[in-house]
Design a protein around this motif. Sequence first.
Motif, PDB file in Angstrom:
ATOM      1  N   ILE A  84      33.325  39.001  48.187  1.00 53.42           N
ATOM      2  CA  ILE A  84      34.844  38.235  48.156  1.00 53.42           C
ATOM      3  C   ILE A  84      35.676  39.296  47.570  1.00 53.42           C
ATOM      4  O   ILE A  84      36.913  38.903  47.477  1.00 53.42           O
ATOM      5  CB  ILE A  84      34.490  37.064  47.223  1.00 53.42           C
ATOM      6  CG1 ILE A  84      34.231  37.430  45.708  1.00 53.42           C
ATOM      7  CG2 ILE A  84      33.548  35.972  47.403  1.00 53.42           C
ATOM      8  CD1 ILE A  84      34.453  36.490  44.592  1.00 53.42           C
ATOM      9  N   ALA A  85      35.346  40.558  47.549  1.00 55.17           N
ATOM     10  CA  ALA A  85      36.361  41.331  47.233  1.00 55.17           C
ATOM     11  C   ALA A  85      36.903  41.951  48.501  1.00 55.17           C
ATOM     12  O   ALA A  85      36.701  41.851  49.466  1.00 55.17           O
ATOM     13  CB  ALA A  85      35.683  42.693  46.340  1.00 55.17           C
ATOM     14  N   LYS A  86      38.302  42.277  47.910  1.00 50.04           N
ATOM     15  CA  LYS A  86      39.217  42.823  49.142  1.00 50.04           C
ATOM     16  C   LYS A  86      38.825  44.152  49.447  1.00 50.04           C
ATOM     17  O   LYS A  86      38.471  45.288  48.790  1.00 50.04           O
ATOM     18  CB  LYS A  86      40.767  42.927  48.821  1.00 50.04           C
ATOM     19  CG  LYS A  86      41.442  43.444  49.898  1.00 50.04           C
ATOM     20  CD  LYS A  86      43.001  43.289  49.501  1.00 50.04           C
ATOM     21  CE  LYS A  86      44.108  43.750  50.542  1.00 50.04           C
ATOM     22  NZ  LYS A  86      45.304  43.608  49.802  1.00 50.04           N
ATOM     23  N   SER A  87      38.324  44.309  50.874  1.00 55.79           N
ATOM     24  CA  SER A  87      37.889  45.623  51.346  1.00 55.79           C
ATOM     25  C   SER A  87      39.113  46.683  51.499  1.00 55.79           C
ATOM     26  O   SER A  87      40.129  46.220  51.416  1.00 55.79           O
ATOM     27  CB  SER A  87      37.149  45.453  52.625  1.00 55.79           C
ATOM     28  OG  SER A  87      38.113  45.033  53.797  1.00 55.79           O
ATOM     29  N   GLU A 113      39.575  35.616  41.091  1.00 57.73           N
ATOM     30  CA  GLU A 113      39.742  37.076  40.717  1.00 57.73           C
ATOM     31  C   GLU A 113      38.955  37.877  40.128  1.00 57.73           C
ATOM     32  O   GLU A 113      38.606  38.912  40.159  1.00 57.73           O
ATOM     33  CB  GLU A 113      40.929  36.860  39.864  1.00 57.73           C
ATOM     34  CG  GLU A 113      41.922  38.095  39.498  1.00 57.73           C
ATOM     35  CD  GLU A 113      43.222  38.034  38.525  1.00 57.73           C
ATOM     36  OE1 GLU A 113      43.823  38.676  38.242  1.00 57.73           O
ATOM     37  OE2 GLU A 113      43.265  36.655  38.293  1.00 57.73           O
ATOM     38  N   LYS A 114      38.082  37.063  38.969  1.00 54.69           N
ATOM     39  CA  LYS A 114      37.101  37.944  38.134  1.00 54.69           C
ATOM     40  C   LYS A 114      36.137  38.277  39.110  1.00 54.69           C
ATOM     41  O   LYS A 114      35.448  39.465  38.805  1.00 54.69           O
ATOM     42  CB  LYS A 114      36.665  36.983  37.192  1.00 54.69           C
ATOM     43  CG  LYS A 114      35.643  37.707  36.107  1.00 54.69           C
ATOM     44  CD  LYS A 114      35.360  36.828  34.935  1.00 54.69           C
ATOM     45  CE  LYS A 114      34.474  37.519  34.022  1.00 54.69           C
ATOM     46  NZ  LYS A 114      33.966  36.625  32.792  1.00 54.69           N
ATOM     47  N   GLY A 115      35.698  37.401  39.907  1.00 52.72           N
ATOM     48  CA  GLY A 115      34.429  37.641  40.780  1.00 52.72           C
ATOM     49  C   GLY A 115      34.731  38.647  41.710  1.00 52.72           C
ATOM     50  O   GLY A 115      33.991  39.366  42.443  1.00 52.72           O
ATOM     51  N   ALA A 116      35.972  38.580  42.205  1.00 52.70           N
ATOM     52  CA  ALA A 116      36.702  39.700  43.253  1.00 52.70           C
ATOM     53  C   ALA A 116      36.627  41.363  42.699  1.00 52.70           C
ATOM     54  O   ALA A 116      36.827  42.174  43.503  1.00 52.70           O
ATOM     55  CB  ALA A 116      37.955  39.448  43.912  1.00 52.70           C
ATOM     56  N   LYS A 117      36.745  41.265  41.408  1.00 50.29           N
ATOM     57  CA  LYS A 117      36.635  42.705  40.791  1.00 50.29           C
ATOM     58  C   LYS A 117      35.352  43.528  40.994  1.00 50.29           C
ATOM     59  O   LYS A 117      34.368  42.872  40.870  1.00 50.29           O
ATOM     60  CB  LYS A 117      36.916  42.416  39.437  1.00 50.29           C
ATOM     61  CG  LYS A 117      38.344  42.216  39.317  1.00 50.29           C
ATOM     62  CD  LYS A 117      38.583  42.257  37.677  1.00 50.29           C
ATOM     63  CE  LYS A 117      40.126  41.768  37.287  1.00 50.29           C
ATOM     64  NZ  LYS A 117      40.587  42.049  35.910  1.00 50.29           N
ATOM     65  N   LEU A 118      35.573  44.686  41.453  1.00 49.10           N
ATOM     66  CA  LEU A 118      34.274  45.628  41.733  1.00 49.10           C
ATOM     67  C   LEU A 118      33.720  45.911  40.457  1.00 49.10           C
ATOM     68  O   LEU A 118      34.350  46.403  39.383  1.00 49.10           O
ATOM     69  CB  LEU A 118      34.910  46.559  42.594  1.00 49.10           C
ATOM     70  CG  LEU A 118      35.445  46.363  43.887  1.00 49.10           C
ATOM     71  CD1 LEU A 118      35.803  47.515  44.654  1.00 49.10           C
ATOM     72  CD2 LEU A 118      34.273  45.586  44.941  1.00 49.10           C
ATOM     73  N   SER A 119      32.488  46.015  40.181  1.00 52.00           N
ATOM     74  CA  SER A 119      31.627  46.396  39.266  1.00 52.00           C
ATOM     75  C   SER A 119      31.375  47.697  39.545  1.00 52.00           C
ATOM     76  O   SER A 119      30.955  48.323  40.858  1.00 52.00           O
ATOM     77  CB  SER A 119      30.165  45.555  39.181  1.00 52.00           C
ATOM     78  OG  SER A 119      30.535  44.242  38.880  1.00 52.00           O
ATOM     79  N   ILE A 120      31.438  48.709  38.598  1.00 47.04           N
ATOM     80  CA  ILE A 120      31.072  50.101  38.767  1.00 47.04           C
ATOM     81  C   ILE A 120      29.782  50.302  37.878  1.00 47.04           C
ATOM     82  O   ILE A 120      29.551  49.863  36.588  1.00 47.04           O
ATOM     83  CB  ILE A 120      32.145  51.029  38.025  1.00 47.04           C
ATOM     84  CG1 ILE A 120      33.533  50.768  38.820  1.00 47.04           C
ATOM     85  CG2 ILE A 120      31.788  52.475  38.143  1.00 47.04           C
ATOM     86  CD1 ILE A 120      33.371  50.998  40.272  1.00 47.04           C
TER      87      ILE A 120
END
Length: 292
Positions: free
Chosen positions: A209-212, A163-170
């Motif tokens: 791995i994030a949801k597109s 879940e943490k890895g799937a979060k997008l970084s800004i």
Amino acid sequence: MENPKNNNSSLKAVIAVLAVLLIGSLVYIFKLSSDSDVTKTELTTTLTEKESVMKDLQELKTTYDAAIAENTSMSDELIQERDKVVALMDDLNKSKGDVSKFRSQVQAMQGKMKTLVAENDELKKQNGVLTTQRDSTIVVLGESKKYNEVLVGQNEELAKTVEKGAKLSILNTKTSAYKLRSSGKQIETDKASRADVLKISFTVAENQIAKSGDKTYYVQVIDSKNNVLGDKKTESFGDNTLTYSFKTIVKYENKTVNVSEDLPGKDFAKGAYFINVFDNDELVSKTSFNLR
């Protein structure tokens, strides 16, 4: 004058009578003594037999007491037989005659006792096996539970990691002020009096791995007077609310996306400006700049 011959005859007769009486007395005394010895012998035999039977009954009671103390499912039946033994002991204590009838009852009780004790011992063995099996099962279940708990913990940690890895970084959030020319050309400035628009830019990093799909970001610009610039719209997220300057929708396909938005304005105040970027109500990036 008496005849001496007659006197001798009378004396002999008296002596004969006395002799007969003496012999009779001796015979009677001997008989009494013999009867007494027989009576004593019979009484002694009766007492000895009674003590023997009582001893056997006491041993029976002791055996039953020990078996009852083991508290098996046969305890009720054992108690009933023990009580019969106690009752027979009481009857024996009250008895003053022949105890042979008690002997036969004791023998029957001894046979019953052997059968019940054998059954009780077998039941204990079975219970011992069941207890061992149960304990083994408990150990196995305990180990399985611990293993499952470890797996659950690992899965939870993995889920959190994913879940943490799937979060997008800004990344690279920047803000600059620009002066607009009549030709449409924008000239960067750091003077509040010359600024016509604020240009806010940031980068959405690549994440496989994030949801597109479409991602909505809310941008909040606060001036030096603590005013929220722009649309000043409010969005609710559960118990939280957010007042923002504008929102931008990013089409995300797991690749890096550069975002740039203009926030027009006039009469910008001098001082520090704070720019916050939110993913829903979560602050994901912030920066600041100054206008003089």
